[in-house]
Design a protein around this motif. Sequence first.
Motif, PDB file in Angstrom:
ATOM      1  N   MET B  40      16.532  13.702 -38.904  1.00 19.11           N
ATOM      2  CA  MET B  40      15.471  13.478 -37.915  1.00 19.11           C
ATOM      3  C   MET B  40      15.853  12.470 -36.838  1.00 19.11           C
ATOM      4  O   MET B  40      15.468  12.604 -35.680  1.00 19.11           O
ATOM      5  CB  MET B  40      14.198  13.009 -38.630  1.00 19.11           C
ATOM      6  N   TYR B  41      16.585  11.425 -37.208  1.00 20.16           N
ATOM      7  CA  TYR B  41      16.861  10.342 -36.265  1.00 20.16           C
ATOM      8  C   TYR B  41      18.183   9.659 -36.618  1.00 20.16           C
ATOM      9  O   TYR B  41      18.685   9.780 -37.734  1.00 20.16           O
ATOM     10  CB  TYR B  41      15.740   9.299 -36.300  1.00 20.16           C
ATOM     11  N   THR B  42      18.721   8.930 -35.639  1.00 23.04           N
ATOM     12  CA  THR B  42      19.851   8.043 -35.886  1.00 23.04           C
ATOM     13  C   THR B  42      19.408   6.650 -35.471  1.00 23.04           C
ATOM     14  O   THR B  42      18.909   6.461 -34.352  1.00 23.04           O
ATOM     15  CB  THR B  42      21.080   8.472 -35.063  1.00 23.04           C
ATOM     16  N   ASP B  65      18.576   0.146 -32.495  1.00 21.19           N
ATOM     17  CA  ASP B  65      18.822   1.214 -31.530  1.00 21.19           C
ATOM     18  C   ASP B  65      18.391   2.511 -32.200  1.00 21.19           C
ATOM     19  O   ASP B  65      18.753   2.770 -33.353  1.00 21.19           O
ATOM     20  CB  ASP B  65      20.309   1.288 -31.164  1.00 21.19           C
ATOM     21  N   LEU B  66      17.634   3.327 -31.461  1.00 16.91           N
ATOM     22  CA  LEU B  66      17.073   4.541 -32.061  1.00 16.91           C
ATOM     23  C   LEU B  66      17.280   5.714 -31.130  1.00 16.91           C
ATOM     24  O   LEU B  66      17.076   5.611 -29.919  1.00 16.91           O
ATOM     25  CB  LEU B  66      15.567   4.334 -32.307  1.00 16.91           C
ATOM     26  N   VAL B  67      17.690   6.839 -31.697  1.00 22.41           N
ATOM     27  CA  VAL B  67      17.723   8.087 -30.938  1.00 22.41           C
ATOM     28  C   VAL B  67      17.265   9.219 -31.852  1.00 22.41           C
ATOM     29  O   VAL B  67      17.632   9.260 -33.027  1.00 22.41           O
ATOM     30  CB  VAL B  67      19.120   8.363 -30.324  1.00 22.41           C
ATOM     31  N   SER B  68      16.407  10.072 -31.318  1.00 21.83           N
ATOM     32  CA  SER B  68      15.906  11.204 -32.093  1.00 21.83           C
ATOM     33  C   SER B  68      16.974  12.291 -32.161  1.00 21.83           C
ATOM     34  O   SER B  68      17.682  12.540 -31.189  1.00 21.83           O
ATOM     35  CB  SER B  68      14.648  11.751 -31.416  1.00 21.83           C
ATOM     36  N   ASN B  69      17.086  12.948 -33.303  1.00 18.71           N
ATOM     37  CA  ASN B  69      18.010  14.083 -33.443  1.00 18.71           C
ATOM     38  C   ASN B  69      17.280  15.418 -33.340  1.00 18.71           C
ATOM     39  O   ASN B  69      17.877  16.465 -33.550  1.00 18.71           O
ATOM     40  CB  ASN B  69      18.742  14.009 -34.786  1.00 18.71           C
ATOM     41  N   ASP B  70      15.971  15.362 -33.051  1.00 20.65           N
ATOM     42  CA  ASP B  70      15.191  16.586 -32.902  1.00 20.65           C
ATOM     43  C   ASP B  70      15.228  17.022 -31.436  1.00 20.65           C
ATOM     44  O   ASP B  70      15.640  16.257 -30.560  1.00 20.65           O
ATOM     45  CB  ASP B  70      13.741  16.318 -33.348  1.00 20.65           C
ATOM     46  N   THR B  71      14.787  18.230 -31.173  1.00 24.54           N
ATOM     47  CA  THR B  71      14.689  18.701 -29.788  1.00 24.54           C
ATOM     48  C   THR B  71      13.250  18.609 -29.292  1.00 24.54           C
ATOM     49  O   THR B  71      12.960  18.977 -28.163  1.00 24.54           O
ATOM     50  CB  THR B  71      15.171  20.161 -29.671  1.00 24.54           C
ATOM     51  N   LYS B  72      12.351  18.130 -30.163  1.00 24.85           N
ATOM     52  CA  LYS B  72      10.940  17.980 -29.795  1.00 24.85           C
ATOM     53  C   LYS B  72      10.495  16.545 -30.076  1.00 24.85           C
ATOM     54  O   LYS B  72      11.143  15.855 -30.879  1.00 24.85           O
ATOM     55  CB  LYS B  72      10.081  18.955 -30.604  1.00 24.85           C
ATOM     56  N   ILE B  74       8.966  13.336 -31.723  1.00 22.30           N
ATOM     57  CA  ILE B  74       8.702  12.990 -33.129  1.00 22.30           C
ATOM     58  C   ILE B  74       7.571  11.977 -33.168  1.00 22.30           C
ATOM     59  O   ILE B  74       7.584  10.984 -32.440  1.00 22.30           O
ATOM     60  CB  ILE B  74       9.959  12.368 -33.780  1.00 22.30           C
ATOM     61  N   GLN B  75       6.591  12.216 -34.014  1.00 26.73           N
ATOM     62  CA  GLN B  75       5.488  11.274 -34.171  1.00 26.73           C
ATOM     63  C   GLN B  75       5.992   9.988 -34.829  1.00 26.73           C
ATOM     64  O   GLN B  75       6.781  10.043 -35.780  1.00 26.73           O
ATOM     65  CB  GLN B  75       4.401  11.879 -35.064  1.00 26.73           C
ATOM     66  N   VAL B  76       5.494   8.841 -34.337  1.00 29.30           N
ATOM     67  CA  VAL B  76       5.859   7.561 -34.960  1.00 29.30           C
ATOM     68  C   VAL B  76       5.401   7.516 -36.421  1.00 29.30           C
ATOM     69  O   VAL B  76       6.041   6.890 -37.264  1.00 29.30           O
ATOM     70  CB  VAL B  76       5.273   6.383 -34.139  1.00 29.30           C
ATOM     71  N   SER B  77       4.319   8.229 -36.732  1.00 29.87           N
ATOM     72  CA  SER B  77       3.846   8.253 -38.128  1.00 29.87           C
ATOM     73  C   SER B  77       4.909   8.857 -39.056  1.00 29.87           C
ATOM     74  O   SER B  77       5.031   8.446 -40.216  1.00 29.87           O
ATOM     75  CB  SER B  77       2.547   9.040 -38.237  1.00 29.87           C
ATOM     76  N   ALA B  78       5.713   9.811 -38.537  1.00 28.23           N
ATOM     77  CA  ALA B  78       6.792  10.378 -39.361  1.00 28.23           C
ATOM     78  C   ALA B  78       7.888   9.343 -39.591  1.00 28.23           C
ATOM     79  O   ALA B  78       8.482   9.275 -40.678  1.00 28.23           O
ATOM     80  CB  ALA B  78       7.384  11.619 -38.682  1.00 28.23           C
ATOM     81  N   LEU B  79       8.135   8.510 -38.571  1.00 29.37           N
ATOM     82  CA  LEU B  79       9.132   7.444 -38.722  1.00 29.37           C
ATOM     83  C   LEU B  79       8.641   6.406 -39.729  1.00 29.37           C
ATOM     84  O   LEU B  79       9.417   5.850 -40.509  1.00 29.37           O
ATOM     85  CB  LEU B  79       9.377   6.798 -37.355  1.00 29.37           C
ATOM     86  N   PHE B 110       3.974   6.293 -29.223  1.00 28.67           N
ATOM     87  CA  PHE B 110       3.409   7.125 -30.288  1.00 28.67           C
ATOM     88  C   PHE B 110       4.297   8.325 -30.613  1.00 28.67           C
ATOM     89  O   PHE B 110       4.178   8.919 -31.672  1.00 28.67           O
ATOM     90  CB  PHE B 110       2.008   7.601 -29.896  1.00 28.67           C
ATOM     91  N   GLU B 111       5.163   8.688 -29.655  1.00 27.77           N
ATOM     92  CA  GLU B 111       6.084   9.803 -29.889  1.00 27.77           C
ATOM     93  C   GLU B 111       7.476   9.412 -29.392  1.00 27.77           C
ATOM     94  O   GLU B 111       7.611   8.864 -28.296  1.00 27.77           O
ATOM     95  CB  GLU B 111       5.622  11.060 -29.155  1.00 27.77           C
ATOM     96  N   ILE B 112       8.495   9.712 -30.201  1.00 30.72           N
ATOM     97  CA  ILE B 112       9.885   9.457 -29.816  1.00 30.72           C
ATOM     98  C   ILE B 112      10.389  10.730 -29.137  1.00 30.72           C
ATOM     99  O   ILE B 112      10.439  11.792 -29.757  1.00 30.72           O
ATOM    100  CB  ILE B 112      10.762   9.147 -31.051  1.00 30.72           C
ATOM    101  N   GLN B 113      10.766  10.615 -27.866  1.00 33.46           N
ATOM    102  CA  GLN B 113      11.218  11.797 -27.121  1.00 33.46           C
ATOM    103  C   GLN B 113      12.676  12.111 -27.474  1.00 33.46           C
ATOM    104  O   GLN B 113      13.446  11.213 -27.798  1.00 33.46           O
ATOM    105  CB  GLN B 113      11.075  11.555 -25.613  1.00 33.46           C
ATOM    106  N   PRO B 114      13.059  13.381 -27.391  1.00 37.68           N
ATOM    107  CA  PRO B 114      14.424  13.753 -27.815  1.00 37.68           C
ATOM    108  C   PRO B 114      15.511  13.276 -26.850  1.00 37.68           C
ATOM    109  O   PRO B 114      15.290  13.224 -25.639  1.00 37.68           O
ATOM    110  CB  PRO B 114      14.374  15.284 -27.845  1.00 37.68           C
ATOM    111  N   GLY B 115      16.661  12.944 -27.423  1.00 33.44           N
ATOM    112  CA  GLY B 115      17.849  12.664 -26.623  1.00 33.44           C
ATOM    113  C   GLY B 115      17.765  11.418 -25.774  1.00 33.44           C
ATOM    114  O   GLY B 115      18.520  11.283 -24.810  1.00 33.44           O
TER     115      GLY B 115
END
Lengths: 203, 218
Positions: B40-42, B65-72, B74-79, B110-115
């Motif tokens: 999900m993330y790095t 340092d955070l980067v999403s590995n999804d293409t959509k 990600i809700q912070v609640s999932a993190l 509230f949401e981590i954007q991809p890339g």
Amino acid sequence: MSSPFARSALTVFATLTLITMIVVAQSLVPDETLATQPIAYSGEMGEPVDARQFTITAEKVRVAEAVSDEDGLGTSGPIEANGVWVVATVEITATRAPLLNTDAELVMSDGYVYSTTGWLSNGLAGGFGATLDPGIPVTGMLVFEVPEDRLKDPTLQVNARESLDDRLSARADIDLGLSGAELDRLLADPEQSIAVPAPAQTP
Amino acid sequence: MLVAAAVLGAATLALWAAGGLARADVTPRLKPGTEVRTAMYTLTPHKAEFVKDDAGLTALQVRADLVSNDTKPIQVSALDQAIQVSFPSGAIDAAVLSVTYTRHPGGLVFEIQPGMREEVLLTWSLRKAEAEDKKKQQEQNSDNPLAGLGGEQVEGGGIDLETLMETPEDVAPLAEKEDEVTLAFSEMEFAPGFTDQSKSWKTTDETAAEVAFPLGQG
């Protein structure tokens, strides 16, 4: 009369065929996410898109290095982008009932999806939002933060509905026409800053 | 032959008694500043410290340092579900995670954007750990739809709303005694739920890594 062996072989063949057909049919059943996703109505930039529950027209798309709230409740100064801000001005009108929730996403041609920023209180979606009363057109801005290299032929997807539940709700998919030379031109010379006004009834 | 079998059996028994047959702990224990990669993330966590939140309460803040590995998005609640915070004393529980970016600390995310690689501040509100017997009682009441909301249970199985509305107790006196915190990063999978069949990011039984941080007062 056919022989017992032939009848047995036919039974085995029929059974295997039916089992195979069941497995294939089962694999074709759409999963819950796909079966209940919003119902999309497509259109182009600058033309009204009728999504049954609402109509929407994407009037203008701008690209900027920074955005801020115009006389809003949000943070005071301009917010620099980690990439660029893509700001779409839309006019939206609820058709039948008050629509309380408006969401928007920018879907790139390679499948990457970006949602609206929550940092601006004046955004039509993502901030405090706006209630859309039937028959009253509202103009507002949808604001997205996107890495420059991810901005590829984006489609603006807007979903407005009566409740938080977006399953089987109406969605407008609008091709913003941002590709090739037009996209290069916008990215080469982005606006320095855009002040986002609160959504308001269209004069 | 019988003697050899008996010796082998005794040796195996002794090995079992000493814990030698238990499953090896394969969770990598990493140092701060090491990259943790999940589906999900790095995330590269650098530093953890106690800070005061907007309400003046002691909170745990991790700079990473955070980067999403999804293409959509990600809700912070999932993190929040993906990272488990634990203190060696067991006296403090992490409650709710909030995320801000260092480039715009005033804006909650509230949401981590991809890339989009970001330097983030992960801030957990903290509360006094509940006693084990109370935890067990709440687990036994897990069929109560109000369980898990917090607040004191009242006679009849309901929740005392007054205790729910109370300002949480500051854990500063307990935090002073802590000199380390461990973050465990769960491996994630994009899968349908049990009752809600729509797909979303969920934790798995596997832990991608654990990182222990020395603690200081912010």
